[in-house]
Design an enzyme around this catalytic site. Structure first.
Site, PDB file in Angstrom:
ATOM      1  N   THR A   1      21.211   7.746 -32.249  1.00 29.49           N
ATOM      2  CA  THR A   1      21.711   6.446 -31.793  1.00 29.49           C
ATOM      3  C   THR A   1      22.881   6.686 -30.859  1.00 29.49           C
ATOM      4  O   THR A   1      23.870   7.312 -31.247  1.00 29.49           O
ATOM      5  CB  THR A   1      22.151   5.581 -32.985  1.00 29.49           C
ATOM      6  OG1 THR A   1      21.095   5.534 -33.953  1.00 29.49           O
ATOM      7  CG2 THR A   1      22.482   4.174 -32.534  1.00 29.49           C
TER       8      THR A   1
ATOM      9  N   LYS B   1      19.333  14.561 -38.224  1.00 29.91           N
ATOM     10  CA  LYS B   1      19.221  13.128 -38.495  1.00 29.91           C
ATOM     11  C   LYS B   1      17.741  12.780 -38.623  1.00 29.91           C
ATOM     12  O   LYS B   1      17.141  12.173 -37.740  1.00 29.91           O
ATOM     13  CB  LYS B   1      19.903  12.319 -37.391  1.00 29.91           C
ATOM     14  CG  LYS B   1      20.354  10.947 -37.846  1.00 29.91           C
ATOM     15  CD  LYS B   1      21.358  10.352 -36.875  1.00 29.91           C
ATOM     16  CE  LYS B   1      21.935   9.056 -37.417  1.00 29.91           C
ATOM     17  NZ  LYS B   1      22.913   8.464 -36.475  1.00 29.91           N
TER      18      LYS B   1
ATOM     19  N   GLU C   1      30.608  13.177 -46.163  1.00 29.53           N
ATOM     20  CA  GLU C   1      30.654  12.288 -45.007  1.00 29.53           C
ATOM     21  C   GLU C   1      30.891  10.874 -45.492  1.00 29.53           C
ATOM     22  O   GLU C   1      31.269  10.648 -46.643  1.00 29.53           O
ATOM     23  CB  GLU C   1      29.339  12.371 -44.223  1.00 29.53           C
ATOM     24  CG  GLU C   1      28.098  12.039 -45.048  1.00 29.53           C
ATOM     25  CD  GLU C   1      26.797  12.342 -44.333  1.00 29.53           C
ATOM     26  OE1 GLU C   1      26.830  12.884 -43.201  1.00 29.53           O
ATOM     27  OE2 GLU C   1      25.729  12.031 -44.914  1.00 29.53           O
TER      28      GLU C   1
END
Length: 267
Positions: free
Chosen positions: A28, A140, A173
């Site tokens: 993204t 990802k 994270e």
């Protein structure tokens, strides 16, 4: 707007392996003045993920042109790319999948990030922990069920983002961002060799700091290291960097690192 293999289309077959198994990867990207920020890093990450997942043939130059076309004319926006293994095989077998499917999406930029950058945010501690997998760590991929559960947990907390640990209790994270903290002239970020996503903003920040006198270390550390931190911030490709006022029960006032990095993350 959506494009599937270059054709303006919103319907993806239910037989596609991205829908069947989450078999693929994505990125993204932020768009500013018609240009994708960190385009090369996004493409490199997609290439690394595609190689790790052993996805079939991908025309990278064509994908780059499609991303640029999706970004054109946007003053501020988002371009998301999904790469699927496509259709084929029986059950889990990918036999018969010869060409990956490219999905390119154009969407609006999240308006709340500007407020977050100005005001700072609060991080709660998620009750959801991340599994360890050296095979999938860093990339990802499309299997994001852990993040879905983290987000549901976060929405019950009232916080802006979540601190996420792995199953051994080490910091990894946030729900949709990477994590950094500073103690004096030393900067730390969690080691992502067993879980988490190695975001493009994280990569950019580490490259920027490598040319300064700030020491950057990737560490395996428990939650309570944040109790002694002078400053905490989070980052992703869209934010791109956000100061943290509170993480779990600890509060921070310094924005020294944020003030340095913020202009470094605008191009």
């Amino acid at each position: 707007m959506w494009w599937i293999d270059g054709v303006q289309e919103q319907a993806l077959s239910v037989l596609d392996r991205s829908a069947q198994f989450g078999d693929g990867c994505f990125t993204t990207a932020r768009v500013s003045h018609g240009r994708i920020i960190w385009l090369e890093r996004h493409l490199q990450r997609l290439q690394q993920a595609a190689e790790r997942l052993r996805l079939p043939e991908i025309d990278w130059l064509l994908l780059q042109r499609e991303m640029a076309q999706a970004a054109a004319g946007q003053e501020e926006g988002v371009v998301k790319v999904i790469l699927s293994r496509g259709q084929g095989g029986r059950g889990y077998s990918p036999a018969g999948c010869h060409t990956s499917v490219r999905v390119v999406m154009q969407t609006a930029y999240p308006a709340h990030y500007a407020r977050w950058r100005q005001e700072g945010i609060c991080l709660s501690l998620s009750s959801v922990t991340l599994a360890k997998s050296a095979l999938l760590a860093g990339i990802k991929h499309l299997n994001r069920l852990e993040q879905v559960f983290i987000r549901m947990d976060l929405e019950q907390s009232g916080a802006d983002e979540a601190l996420v640990l792995d199953t051994s209790g080490a910091l990894v994270e946030c729900c949709a961002a990477n994590l950094f903290w500073r103690k004096g002239r030393r900067v730390f970020t969690p080691d992502l060799s067993l879980s988490g996503v190695n975001g493009v903003a994280r990569q950019h920040i580490m490259a920027v700091l490598a040319s300064t006198d700030l020491r950057v270390q990737e560490v395996t550390a428990p939650l309570d290291v944040l109790a002694d931190a002078d400053e905490v911030l989070i980052c992703n490709a869209l934010m791109p960097v956000i100061p943290v006022n509170q993480a779990h029960t600890w509060h921070y006032r310094s924005r020294e690192l944020f003030d340095f990095l913020s202009p470094q993350c605008e191009s």
